[in-house]
Design an enzyme around this catalytic site. Structure first.
Site, short mmCIF file in Angstrom:
data_model
loop_
_atom_site.label_atom_id
_atom_site.label_comp_id
_atom_site.label_asym_id
_atom_site.label_seq_id
_atom_site.Cartn_x
_atom_site.Cartn_y
_atom_site.Cartn_z
N SER A 1 -99.40 54.77 -102.18
CA SER A 1 -100.55 55.59 -101.81
C SER A 1 -101.47 54.91 -100.81
O SER A 1 -102.18 55.59 -100.05
CB SER A 1 -101.34 55.98 -103.06
N GLY B 1 -97.95 56.82 -105.70
CA GLY B 1 -97.41 56.61 -107.05
C GLY B 1 -96.12 55.81 -107.09
O GLY B 1 -95.65 55.46 -108.17
N ASN C 1 -98.57 49.60 -107.72
CA ASN C 1 -98.40 50.48 -108.87
C ASN C 1 -97.67 49.79 -110.02
O ASN C 1 -97.91 50.09 -111.19
CB ASN C 1 -97.67 51.76 -108.46
N HIS D 1 -108.40 53.07 -103.59
CA HIS D 1 -107.93 53.55 -102.29
C HIS D 1 -109.03 53.46 -101.23
O HIS D 1 -110.21 53.67 -101.53
CB HIS D 1 -107.43 54.99 -102.41
#
Length: 224
Positions: free
Chosen positions: A52, A89, A117, A201
């Protein structure tokens, strides 16, 4: 009277039918011309292969770090096409499954950003390192230049786990002799306006900085 009504009804019915048959024809709707296929970009490719953070989760279109990297390279006179192959993800295991697609594209350079992740899910560090090792082995065997982007974890994951996780990137960079950006969120994490509310993020501002973080490691691999 009945015969008169019948004749009157027949006349009206016939008139209606007559008008319907001779009304103006409906306009002909022409099918739109087939779309012109996009011209294939023939410039050498730089593929940003990640999760991401690469895909630009939460950012508007055109505001991912690969987008800003394209702008920076164009401004500096480098003729390359930057492709965004980030999937939100994805773990390193997912990256292994996508690897054939990356190899098939035959890029000149791959910016590899995976593993975050795995860490956030608390997956075994040795398995993460093994997956990353396999990805790097395949890319380098295909004579693809690689820039490795490192990432770390929030403090609540514990010092021992974080220390083991952080060692993955320098160890692999040394093994495969690839340039390593130790922490891709340098100058982003903790900087007002650079991180989204999830504190994971980057915003558009942060993604601009991520692109600039990669440039010194990327440009020595390129030619003008």
């Amino acid at each position: 009277m009945r015969s008169y009504l019948f004749r009157r009804l027949a006349l009206l019915t016939g008139l209606t039918f007559f008008c319907g048959c001779h009304s103006a024809p409906a306009p002909v709707v022409q099918s739109p011309a087939p779309a012109v296929s996009a011209v294939k970009d023939t410039r050498p490719a730089i593929v940003c292969f990640g999760d991401s953070l690469t895909a630009g989760y939460g950012a508007d279109p055109g505001e991912t770090y690969p987008d800003y990297l394209q702008q920076d390279l164009d401004a500096a006179g480098y003729s390359y096409h930057v492709a965004n192959d980030g999937v939100s993800g994805d773990t390193t295991k997912d990256g292994l499954l996508r690897l054939p697609r990356i190899l098939a594209a035959k890029p000149e350079v791959v910016i590899l950003e995976l593993g975050g992740n795995d860490g956030l899910r608390g997956l075994p560090v040795l398995q993460t390192q093994k997956n990353m090792d396999e990805i790097l082995a395949a890319l380098t065997a295909a004579k693809i230049h690689v820039v490795l982007g490192g990432i770390s974890l929030p403090a609540n994951y514990g010092a021992e786990y974080i220390h083991s996780f952080d060692r993955i990137y320098p160890a692999l960079a040394k093994k495969y002799r690839v340039p390593l950006l130790p922490m891709l969120l340098t100058g982003v994490y903790g900087v007002p306006g650079s991180m989204q509310e999830d504190n994971i993020h980057a915003t558009a501002q942060g993604n601009q900085q991520v692109a600039k973080n990669f440039l010194p490691y990327l440009t020595p691999l390129l030619h003008k």
